[in-house]
Design a protein around this motif. Sequence first.
Motif, PDB file in Angstrom:
ATOM      1  N   CYS A  22      -2.989  11.057   1.840  1.00 33.59           N
ATOM      2  CA  CYS A  22      -3.146   9.546   2.365  1.00 33.59           C
ATOM      3  C   CYS A  22      -4.226   9.591   3.647  1.00 33.59           C
ATOM      4  O   CYS A  22      -5.052   8.659   3.504  1.00 33.59           O
ATOM      5  CB  CYS A  22      -1.645   9.167   2.915  1.00 33.59           C
ATOM      6  SG  CYS A  22      -0.635   9.164   1.914  1.00 33.59           S
ATOM      7  N   GLU A  66      -7.530   9.465   1.515  1.00 31.99           N
ATOM      8  CA  GLU A  66      -7.616   8.164   0.925  1.00 31.99           C
ATOM      9  C   GLU A  66      -8.195   7.271   1.741  1.00 31.99           C
ATOM     10  O   GLU A  66      -9.069   6.694   1.641  1.00 31.99           O
ATOM     11  CB  GLU A  66      -6.270   7.608   0.406  1.00 31.99           C
ATOM     12  CG  GLU A  66      -6.431   6.494  -0.503  1.00 31.99           C
ATOM     13  CD  GLU A  66      -7.036   6.621  -1.842  1.00 31.99           C
ATOM     14  OE1 GLU A  66      -7.230   5.420  -2.423  1.00 31.99           O
ATOM     15  OE2 GLU A  66      -7.444   7.793  -2.374  1.00 31.99           O
ATOM     16  N   GLU A  67      -7.600   7.462   3.376  1.00 33.95           N
ATOM     17  CA  GLU A  67      -8.042   6.385   4.150  1.00 33.95           C
ATOM     18  C   GLU A  67      -9.580   6.768   4.557  1.00 33.95           C
ATOM     19  O   GLU A  67     -10.371   5.731   4.695  1.00 33.95           O
ATOM     20  CB  GLU A  67      -7.256   6.420   5.455  1.00 33.95           C
ATOM     21  CG  GLU A  67      -5.906   6.162   5.189  1.00 33.95           C
ATOM     22  CD  GLU A  67      -4.843   6.285   6.314  1.00 33.95           C
ATOM     23  OE1 GLU A  67      -5.088   6.878   7.276  1.00 33.95           O
ATOM     24  OE2 GLU A  67      -3.620   6.225   5.954  1.00 33.95           O
ATOM     25  N   ARG A  88     -11.290   2.493  -6.239  1.00 35.64           N
ATOM     26  CA  ARG A  88     -10.443   3.757  -5.939  1.00 35.64           C
ATOM     27  C   ARG A  88     -10.298   4.745  -6.856  1.00 35.64           C
ATOM     28  O   ARG A  88      -9.313   5.375  -6.780  1.00 35.64           O
ATOM     29  CB  ARG A  88      -9.162   3.236  -5.385  1.00 35.64           C
ATOM     30  CG  ARG A  88      -9.207   1.946  -4.147  1.00 35.64           C
ATOM     31  CD  ARG A  88      -7.803   1.638  -3.635  1.00 35.64           C
ATOM     32  NE  ARG A  88      -8.024   0.448  -2.705  1.00 35.64           N
ATOM     33  CZ  ARG A  88      -6.951  -0.028  -2.087  1.00 35.64           C
ATOM     34  NH1 ARG A  88      -5.946   0.627  -1.955  1.00 35.64           N
ATOM     35  NH2 ARG A  88      -7.403  -1.057  -1.491  1.00 35.64           N
ATOM     36  N   ARG A 112      -6.373   5.147  -7.478  1.00 35.91           N
ATOM     37  CA  ARG A 112      -5.283   4.741  -6.791  1.00 35.91           C
ATOM     38  C   ARG A 112      -4.276   5.667  -6.432  1.00 35.91           C
ATOM     39  O   ARG A 112      -3.014   5.708  -6.610  1.00 35.91           O
ATOM     40  CB  ARG A 112      -4.447   3.428  -7.193  1.00 35.91           C
ATOM     41  CG  ARG A 112      -5.827   2.238  -7.113  1.00 35.91           C
ATOM     42  CD  ARG A 112      -5.015   0.934  -7.692  1.00 35.91           C
ATOM     43  NE  ARG A 112      -6.044  -0.171  -7.624  1.00 35.91           N
ATOM     44  CZ  ARG A 112      -6.684  -0.873  -6.432  1.00 35.91           C
ATOM     45  NH1 ARG A 112      -5.853  -0.567  -5.595  1.00 35.91           N
ATOM     46  NH2 ARG A 112      -7.112  -1.729  -6.680  1.00 35.91           N
ATOM     47  N   GLU A 168      -0.830   5.607  -4.333  1.00 37.28           N
ATOM     48  CA  GLU A 168      -0.924   4.374  -3.627  1.00 37.28           C
ATOM     49  C   GLU A 168       0.577   3.784  -3.099  1.00 37.28           C
ATOM     50  O   GLU A 168       0.493   3.531  -1.623  1.00 37.28           O
ATOM     51  CB  GLU A 168      -1.433   3.385  -4.442  1.00 37.28           C
ATOM     52  CG  GLU A 168      -1.898   2.258  -3.823  1.00 37.28           C
ATOM     53  CD  GLU A 168      -2.422   0.923  -4.688  1.00 37.28           C
ATOM     54  OE1 GLU A 168      -3.346   0.771  -4.245  1.00 37.28           O
ATOM     55  OE2 GLU A 168      -1.916   0.877  -5.644  1.00 37.28           O
ATOM     56  N   GLU A 169       1.620   4.138  -3.658  1.00 33.47           N
ATOM     57  CA  GLU A 169       2.829   3.734  -3.230  1.00 33.47           C
ATOM     58  C   GLU A 169       3.214   4.159  -1.752  1.00 33.47           C
ATOM     59  O   GLU A 169       3.649   3.294  -1.040  1.00 33.47           O
ATOM     60  CB  GLU A 169       3.913   3.803  -4.339  1.00 33.47           C
ATOM     61  CG  GLU A 169       3.626   3.265  -5.617  1.00 33.47           C
ATOM     62  CD  GLU A 169       2.974   4.560  -6.551  1.00 33.47           C
ATOM     63  OE1 GLU A 169       2.188   5.490  -5.876  1.00 33.47           O
ATOM     64  OE2 GLU A 169       3.198   4.450  -7.852  1.00 33.47           O
ATOM     65  N   CYS A 189       0.708   5.958   0.143  1.00 30.07           N
ATOM     66  CA  CYS A 189      -0.463   5.894   1.125  1.00 30.07           C
ATOM     67  C   CYS A 189      -0.599   4.422   1.743  1.00 30.07           C
ATOM     68  O   CYS A 189      -1.237   4.302   2.743  1.00 30.07           O
ATOM     69  CB  CYS A 189      -1.525   6.489   0.418  1.00 30.07           C
ATOM     70  SG  CYS A 189      -1.567   8.300  -0.136  1.00 30.07           S
ATOM     71  N   ARG A 190      -0.120   3.527   1.089  1.00 28.14           N
ATOM     72  CA  ARG A 190      -0.480   2.154   1.730  1.00 28.14           C
ATOM     73  C   ARG A 190       0.527   1.838   2.975  1.00 28.14           C
ATOM     74  O   ARG A 190       0.314   0.945   3.662  1.00 28.14           O
ATOM     75  CB  ARG A 190      -0.046   1.260   0.608  1.00 28.14           C
ATOM     76  CG  ARG A 190       1.264   1.025   0.215  1.00 28.14           C
ATOM     77  CD  ARG A 190       1.610  -0.043  -0.959  1.00 28.14           C
ATOM     78  NE  ARG A 190       2.943  -0.152  -1.419  1.00 28.14           N
ATOM     79  CZ  ARG A 190       4.169  -0.876  -0.535  1.00 28.14           C
ATOM     80  NH1 ARG A 190       3.716  -1.291   0.766  1.00 28.14           N
ATOM     81  NH2 ARG A 190       5.278  -0.764  -1.193  1.00 28.14           N
ATOM     82  N   ASP A 198      -1.709   4.452   8.272  1.00 24.33           N
ATOM     83  CA  ASP A 198      -2.801   3.854   8.672  1.00 24.33           C
ATOM     84  C   ASP A 198      -3.179   4.502   9.871  1.00 24.33           C
ATOM     85  O   ASP A 198      -3.002   3.785  11.078  1.00 24.33           O
ATOM     86  CB  ASP A 198      -2.937   2.273   8.664  1.00 24.33           C
ATOM     87  CG  ASP A 198      -4.198   1.829   9.147  1.00 24.33           C
ATOM     88  OD1 ASP A 198      -5.312   2.619   8.640  1.00 24.33           O
ATOM     89  OD2 ASP A 198      -4.269   0.707   9.572  1.00 24.33           O
TER      90      ASP A 198
END
Length: 488
Positions: free
Chosen positions: A381, A384-385, A461, A476, A479-480, A482-483, A486
Motif C-alpha cells: 500500500c 501504491e501511495e 492505476r 488497482r 485496492e480494497e 490499500c484505500r 494513507d
Amino acid sequence: MTGRMFAAVVACAMLMAAAPPVAVEGGWLQGGEDNGALIFRGIPFAAPPTEVRRWKAPAAVIPWTGVRDATKPAAACVQNDQGWNREDFISGREDCLTLDIRTPALAGKRPVLVWIHGGSNRAGSPGDMIRSRFGGGEVVLVAIRYRLGIFGFLSHRGLAREAGGASGNYGLMDQIAALAWVQRNIARLGGDPRRVTIAGESAGAQDVGLLLAAPAARSLFAQAVLESGTPGFGLPWRSREQAERIGDQADALLDTGGEVAKLRAASVPALLQADLRLHDEALEADDYMWLRTTIDGAVLSRSPREHLEEGPAKPVIVGSNRLELDLPGGRPHRDAFLARAFGAREAEARAFYRLDQPEPAADPRLGTLDQQIATDVTFRCPAEEMAMIMARKGAPTWRYDFDLSPEGDRTSHAAELGYVFGDLRFAGTLSLSDYWTRFVVAGDPNGTGLPAWPRYTVDTRRHLAFEPTGAIQGSRLREEICRLTDRL
C-alpha cells in the motif's frame, strides 16, 4: 602532475595493467578489470566520520598521496551482527564513506545507476554489487556506503544545539554527499552526470524516496527506482522531538549526561550495544527503529510527503513483492499493528482480513494472514501511495508487483535482486534486468522484445506483475485494503 607522481602512476600501471589510473577528487586511483569492465572499489567521497566528525554532516575528502589501490573490497560501515550480515559486521569500520564503480571504459558519457543498499538502515553494504554485469556496456554502476544505525540516524538534543536546531539523518547526508561526488567526478569514469538514476531496495528504496523528497538532493539525479521500500514504510513520521527522546535513551545507556563530547568519546562497541537497547513506543518491533523517518530539520524540514508534492516530477519505477516479510513483532502484535496502521478505519481493515473467522490456510502466493497484513501495510500500500503521489505530479511512473523465485515457490523480500542484477530469467527469456536497463538508458522501461509495461496514472492505476508465466498487466493492486491507508 609532478614528475614523482607521474612515475608512481606509470609504475603502478605496469604492475597492475588491468586498468589505467584515473584522477578523482582526492588523488589518483588504480582499479582492476572484471569481465571486460573496469572496477574501482573503496573510493572516498567524504572524510572519515570519526572523532569530532561523528554525527556531523560529511566533510570534504582528505587528499591522499601516491596512487590509491582501488582493487580490494572496502569496509562496510559499523553495524551489529544480525546473522545475515556477518561479513559486513566483521569488516565494519567507522571510516566507511566510500563508493565502488564499475564502468565499461573511462571514455564516453554513459548513463549512471547509483545503488543504495538495504538493511533496515542499521546493517548491510553494497557487498559485491559492483561485480554485477547490469547494463552490459551501456551503464556505469555506482554502489555507495552510508552511516548506519545509531551512527547514521541518531537525533540528540546536544547535536541539535551544535547544528543550529537540526539533528539526525546523517546517513541521508552521506548519500547526498555521494551523489554530489558523482556529479563532480563521474565524467572521468565514463559516466554522464546529467543521466543519473538512483535505485535501492528495502531501506535503500526508502532512502531513494527520501532523496526524491529532500530539497538538497533534487539536482543530483534525474530519475529513481524504489524496490520494496518507500519513505517511512507506512509508519507515522517521527518529529525531531520524538527522535531526541531516543537520544535521551542513548545518554542514559551510555551515561553521557547529554554531553556531546562524551557521546563522541564513547567506543564503537558501547554504541552498538546501546543501539540494540533503544526503543520507539510507536513501533511493534524495534528492528524497525531506523526505518521510521525523522523530520530532522536539515535534510527534511517538513514531512516527506509535503516535500515530494512540491518537488520536481522525476520518472520513477516503484514496486513491491507479492510476499515480503512476516508481521513485525509476530502474531501477538497483530491487533496493535492493525490499530496503528489503520486508525479510525481499523474495523474496516479487520473485516477485509476476516479476523472474526478461524485462521485460514496460507495463500499459495500471498502467504499467511500475518504475512499478507505485513506486506499490505508496510510495502504494497505505501508503494501504491508513492506511485499516486508521483503520478499526480505528472511524473512518468511505472508500478510493478513481483512474484518470482528460482524454485517456483512463494517469493520473499529482496528476491527480485537476482532478477535485476543477476542472470535469473522467467517465462523462458524475460529479464527484469532488461526493463531496468531500458529505464536507466532511456527513461522508460519498455523496449524491443519486452511485454508492454503501461504507465501508472491517477485514472488507470496500471501495474505489471512479474510472474512465472510472464509479465502480466493489471490495475488497482489490492485496492480494497490499500484505500484504507494513507500514511506516505
